[in-house]
Design an enzyme around this catalytic site. Structure first.
Site, PDB file in Angstrom:
ATOM      1  CB  CYS A   1     -28.793  23.681  84.834  1.00 21.59           C
ATOM      2  SG  CYS A   1     -30.323  23.293  84.024  1.00 21.59           S
TER       3      CYS A   1
ATOM      4  CG  ASP B   1      15.518  33.886  79.656  1.00 26.99           C
ATOM      5  OD1 ASP B   1      16.309  34.775  79.943  1.00 26.99           O
ATOM      6  OD2 ASP B   1      15.660  32.690  79.972  1.00 26.99           O
TER       7      ASP B   1
ATOM      8  CG  ASP C   1      13.121  34.440  82.678  1.00 26.77           C
ATOM      9  OD1 ASP C   1      13.878  35.423  82.641  1.00 26.77           O
ATOM     10  OD2 ASP C   1      13.437  33.319  82.253  1.00 26.77           O
TER      11      ASP C   1
ATOM     12  CB  CYS D   1     -29.479  21.379  80.939  1.00 25.87           C
ATOM     13  SG  CYS D   1     -29.926  22.705  82.037  1.00 25.87           S
TER      14      CYS D   1
ATOM     15  CG  ASP E   1      15.544  29.701  82.246  1.00 24.92           C
ATOM     16  OD1 ASP E   1      15.156  30.772  82.747  1.00 24.92           O
ATOM     17  OD2 ASP E   1      16.736  29.375  82.194  1.00 24.92           O
TER      18      ASP E   1
END
Ligand code: ADP
Ligand code: MG
Length: 777
Positions: free
Chosen positions: A18, A436, A653, A15, A649
């Site tokens: 569980c 950016d 960044d 289950c 990109d």
């Protein structure tokens, strides 16, 4: 010894709730730092501190704590882990194909076995159901008790056996026990039809749940097929040189960088590399989600997972199997379900309290009226049974992760890799998008507009334009910045790089400084020049709409190069679609100068006041946080509830990508740093994937909410009706199994979801941004 991360298949996991209980238990162990059990793939990811203790003892303890919850459960290293181990011992064991055949036939056998088991299960359930119906026929009325009991044992034996086993191992509080109590008590009070019905529908529910799980898993498994096992080796490298020609198939793990492989039409590309001979058209849809095939010729890069369609290609391998695109995508997707969303965490926590609460209510309902108010016992026991039947929170516990799991699959089919459910949630809450500029909103494919030699401070002479380009190209030799790539491309058209730098330093968001035998060359923007103490820069360039980089030799300014970059063809369209998807404010941050930034930004529909220029990478993060703060405060929310996306990109960044609520990387399948830093990876440069991912996240949230409301709502109504005597066990069976089925089927809808914007299969031309480039329907 440090930390280790391992993956295990959890066998016989029954289950869903569980799994949550097991996580809870394992987490308590001192050396465990992180554990997550994915109930859909049934894979456990565990990060632990490998120290003094023998590892197998530790794993035994883990298994034992799982067995406390579910008796039959055991763990096994996943195939991925096993493969890694296998590769290590490779060399001694050359007869690999034999082993492989064995696993193939084993898999086939298991599949076949599963199918037969399923059929057996269906047959048993159907027979019991028919018997139950027969017991209602007037002619069989006198025998109805016997018929029902036969039917009950036929369908209920596995449940009863499990309960007995659980009781023996003193861990009996699970759904099997609940079903046993509900049905046995029902028989005792004479409601034997209901007892059979509860068992039959319980088993039907279990079966359908399993089928839904298999279905969702299949959709992810179809992704697995993007990674071929073998490659046709044409030419092998030894000590870095291609010398040994051979044509034979080899497992992809054995192929080295610089080896040459051959790919026939119709075959999937096994490893990333560059075409060295042959022309073909390749189908990239399984990687980027793009249905337009791409033509490739010598010099072009091809990614693993794409299908070669028309010609034979000889490809020089650029990445090993582990680092190739197909493997990375798989790794990311397979790991995603271990980064759980708040909704999932809430549901598992809720499930922990829900069952005991409902059971306690049932006990009170049975006991209080009977003993305190001397009301008829059968009536109140019957009403209590209604509670017991609906006390299992399966519908929720299963259907919520199923929604997220499906969403991750659907996104990856669209070329969007989402690294965890939590990011789907954050994406859904996003109100701000921060972009950016270079390489993200623009193509990052710079064209050189002009080269201006400057008066040299120390003499009357000027360098020639060609010399300036040459020095710039030499200095940029090791840089991967779009500007560097463009400068090198221009220079290499007619020349070769003949001097290589002794030392190279890159200043993200500024430029490069390279040291040669003949001196030091600096290439970059005004800020970098200032920082390096280079004077007398005369920015004579009038055109404000282009990017300028300055070139200096030994701190003497020698000239400038003006470059122009264009917005991506669909940038304006994508920005509009992002707004339609519910993003209120769009910002652009760039290291470039103000005039160029505003020119590009405004041309694609970003407000002037939302454009920030001249930023260094660390400033990008500061500004991102400022923007978030500002927007949050204005709305009086403190910025907590709304999230902000950062899209970059990935070259410079990374700080902002890592710290943002949702960091999206564009088209940087090849860049490790970008994939590491971001939360969502878009497998080509297509900006329209951003609105697509937002739509997927919104649809997912809708399904999650629907499921929570349906499951809890119906259960709650039936409880009220039950306690007031208006509902029977039949309704409660519906509230339990029926609701599970509805929720699970509802969750499956994400697998067929097609996110907007729907873009017609049309080649987007390379012209400047223009609405007509992308047409919608
Ligand atoms: P963006 O923030 O728009 O992506 P970057 O931060 O990559 O832009 O770069 C900002 C500016 O820094 C560029 O416009 C350029 O002037 C300068 N620059 C960065 N890297 C280099 C490089 N390798 N060579 C020359 N100039 C560079
Ligand atoms: Mg950039």
């Amino acid at each position: 010894m440090g930390n280790v991360v391992k993956y295990f298949d959890v066998k016989n996991l029954g289950c869903a709730s569980c799994a949550a209980k097991m996580e809870h238990e394992i987490q308590k162990m001192e050396e465990v730092q992180f554990v997550s059990i994915d109930i859909i793939t049934k894979v456990m990811k565990i990060k632990y501190n490998k120290n003094k203790e023998n590892e197998s003892d530790f794993l035994k303890r883990i298994e034992a704590s799982m067995k406390k919850i579910e008796h039959d459960v055991y763990i096994e290293l996943t195939d991925e882990n096993k493969n890694k181990n296998k590769n290590k011992t490779e060399g001694k064991n050359k007869n690999k194909t034999e082993g492989k055949d064995k696993t193939v036939s084993e898999n086939f056998f298991i599949k076949d076995l599963k199918k037969r088991e399923k059929l057996k299960e269906i047959a048993i359930i159907a027979t019991s159901l028919i018997l139950l119906l027969i017991s209602f026929v007037p002619y069989f009325k006198p025998y109805s008790f016997i018929i029902c009991i036969v039917s009950y044992f036929l369908v209920g034996t596995p449940v009863l056996m499990k309960t007995a086993r659980n009781i023996k191992s003193k861990n009996f509080f699970d759904e099997n026990l609940l079903m046993t109590i509900a049905t046995v008590v029902a028989i005792v009070i004479g409601e034997y039809h209901e007892a059979v019905a509860v068992m039959v529908f319980y088993r039907i529910g279990e079966l359908l749940q399993q089928m839904a799980l298999d279905n969702s898993k299949d959709s992810i498994n179809s992704l697995l097929s993007i990674k071929p096992d073998e490659a046709r080796l044409l030419c092998e490298t030894e000590n870095g040189a291609q010398i040994i020609p051979r044509t034979k198939k080899k497992p992809v793990e054995h192929i080295k960088v610089k080896d040459v492989i051959q790919i026939y039409p119709g075959e999937r590309i096994p490893l990333d590399g560059f075409v060295i001979s042959g022309k073909s058209r390749i189908d990239v849809s399984s990687i980027t989600g793009e249905s337009m095939p791409v033509d490739v010729e010598p010099g072009d890069e091809v990614l693993s997972g794409c299908v070669n369609q028309t010609g034979v290609l000889n490809v020089e391998v650029s990445k090993t199997s582990k680092d190739s695109t197909a493997s990375r995508i798989l790794d990311l997707v397979m790991n995603a379900s271990h980064k759980k969303s708040n909704a999932e965490k809430f549901i598992t926590k809720f499930a922990r309290y829900y069952t005991p609460a409902v059971i306690s209510a049932a006990i009170l309902i049975a006991a209080v009226p009977t003993f305190l108010f001397k009301m008829p016992a059968e009536v109140w026991i019957y009403r209590a049974l209604i509670f017991i039947v609906i006390s299992c929170p399966c519908a929720l516990v299963l259907s919520v992760p199923l929604c997220y799991f499906g969403a991750i699959g659907t996104a990856s089919k669209n070329g969007i890799i989402i690294k965890g459910s939590q990011y789907i949630e954050a994406l859904e809450k996003s109100k701000i998008a921060v972009f950016d500029k270079t390489g993200t909103l623009t193509k990052g494919d710079f064209e050189i507009v002009s080269i201006k030699p400057a008066n040299l401070g120390f003499s009357e002479k000027k360098l020639s334009k060609d010399d300036i380009l040459m020095y710039a190209a030499y200095a940029e030799e090791k840089s991967n910045h779009p500007i560097a790539i463009s400068i090198k491309k221009e220079f290499l058209k007619n020349n070769k790089i003949e001097s290589f730098a002794k030392k190279h330093e890159e200043f993200p968001g500024g430029g490069v400084v390279s040291e040669f035998e003949f001196g030091e060359i600096t290439v970059g923007n005004y800020e970098l020049m200032k920082k390096r103490g280079i004077k007398n820069i005369t920015d004579t360039i009038k055109d404000k709409n282009n990017t300028v980089v300055f070139v200096a030799i030994d701190k003497n300014y020698v000239g400038s190069i003006m470059l122009s970059d264009k917005p991506k063809p669909n940038a304006k369209f994508a920005i509009e679609e992002i707004k339609k998807a519910g993003i209120k404010e769009i910002y652009m941050l760039t290291g470039d100068r103000k005039s160029e930034a505003e020119y590009i930004g405004e041309s694609i529909g970003i407000k002037k006041e939302n454009i920030y220029s001249n930023l260094r990478p660390e400033h990008k993060l500061e500004i991102y946080e400022e923007i978030k703060e500002k927007n949050g405060k204005e709305k009086g929310k403190g910025g907590r509830d709304e999230s902000a996306i950062f899209i970059g990109d990935g070259i410079n960044d990374a700080p902002a990508l890592v710290r943002s609520d949702v960091g999206i990387t564009m088209g940087t399948v090849g860049s490790d740093a970008a994939i590491e830093a971001s939360d969502i990876v878009i497998l080509n440069d297509d900006l329209t994937k951003i609105p697509k991912s937002i739509h997927i996240s919104k649809f997912t949230k809708k399904l999650v909410y629907q499921n929570i409301i349906i499951s809890l709502g119906i259960k709650f109504i039936v409880m009220i009706l039950g306690i007031t005597g208006y509902a029977t066990i039949w309704e409660s069976v519906f509230a339990d199994v029926g609701v599970t089925i509805i929720a699970v089927i509802n969750a499956q809808r994400i697998l067929f979801y097609k996110p907007k914007p729907y873009i017609k299969d049309k080649i987007i031309t390379d012209t400047a941004c223009n609405d007509k480039c992308c047409s919608t329907n």
